[in-house]
Scaffold this motif. Structure first.
Motif: not given
Length: 290
Positions: A68-96
């Motif tokens: 489950t942990g590996v799948v959770n990380l893989v599925l989140n990767l596309p959303l990280f790209i959107i987050g970096f563009m819209k929510l900011g670098k600091r927020f997304m580094i914390n989210t990652l």
């Protein structure tokens, strides 16, 4: 020597990574571990799913040999790209960081039920996940997945984040009903409801308050607020009905997050200021939501 050690400690407390305070990082770390604990100790043993991408990862983990942990990380990767563009670098580094800690903790913490009662497990698991999620949101991060989408939507329109996530995650509930059982789907709904309510209790950025400040130090309070906030302030002249003394009356609307800091600034500028704080139902027109 002690002074030197204290200076070094204070230095590390303030820098974190990229300017992020270390105490924020610690809270995000502990809250992310708590998310994994709630999943593996309360929810997963009873096929009770979490919300959004994490719920999808749980379903895949339960139905396939994948972790489950590996799948959770893989599925989140596309959303990280959107987050970096819209929510900011600091927020997304914390989210990652939060998602990585949660994923590793899901791998390390064994799936072992604390309670044999699925209702108790769904409630307590949902509450623990809500506490953890609310703290993660409060300290400028998210658990990834639908949380990123929810935060993007709440930036456009004021709405309780927990309720929004609950509505967005309805699809996970129905899918879990088909894959497992409708009892599990109802337990999942109960868990998500508890999580959403707790998140809205902790994450109060959507709540607004209006302050009416009556003071003889109008300029001092105005300058103090401007030094820390990016908020509009309306200043009008006032007069005491009984004393006939002249006062300045300041009106401003802020988010609930800012209230503690604003109260401190007002007290420092004028300890005798009269402050009336009222909850604001709705704000029309421009209001900075960042």
């Amino acid at each position: 020597m002690l002074t030197c050690q204290r200076r070094v400690w204070c230095f590390f407390l303030t820098i974190g990574w990229g300017g992020e305070p270390v105490n924020n990082v610690i809270v995000i770390f502990l809250a992310s571990v708590l998310v994994a604990f709630a999943y593996n100790m309360f929810l997963l043993p009873h096929n009770i799913l979490s919300s959004g991408v994490s719920g999808i990862a749980m379903m895949i983990g339960l139905k396939t040999p994948l972790n489950t942990g590996v799948v959770n990380l893989v599925l989140n990767l596309p959303l990280f790209i959107i987050g970096f563009m819209k929510l900011g670098k600091r927020f997304m580094i914390n989210t990652l960081f939060s998602v990585a800690v949660t994923s590793v903790a899901l791998i390390l913490i064994p799936i072992s039920p604390i309670s044999k009662d699925p209702i108790l497990s769904s409630v307590f698991g949902g509450v623990l996940a809500g506490i953890a999620g609310g703290l993660i949101f409060r300290f400028s991060a998210s658990a990834g997945g639908f949380d990123i989408i929810g935060l993007l939507l709440t930036r456009k329109k004021e709405f309780p984040l927990g309720n929004l996530l609950f509505m967005m995650n309805s699809a996970v509930i129905f899918v879990s009903g088909f894959l497992f059982s409708w009892d599990a789907a109802l337990y999942t709904m109960l868990s998500m409801f508890a999580t959403g309510k707790v998140i809205d209790t902790i994450h109060t950025r959507h709540l607004k308050v209006t302050l009416m400040i009556v003071t003889s130090q109008g300029d001092e309070i105005k300058n103090a607020l401007f030094s820390k906030l990016v908020r509009g302030i309306t200043v009008v002249d006032g007069e005491g009905a009984y004393t006939k003394e002249k006062r300045k009356v300041l009106f401003t609307t802020i988010s609930r997050y800012e209230l503690a800091e604003v109260k401190r600034l007002i007290k420092e500028a004028d300890p005798k200021a009269f402050v009336n704080i009222t909850e604001t139902i709705e704000v029309l027109g421009y209001f900075r939501r960042e």
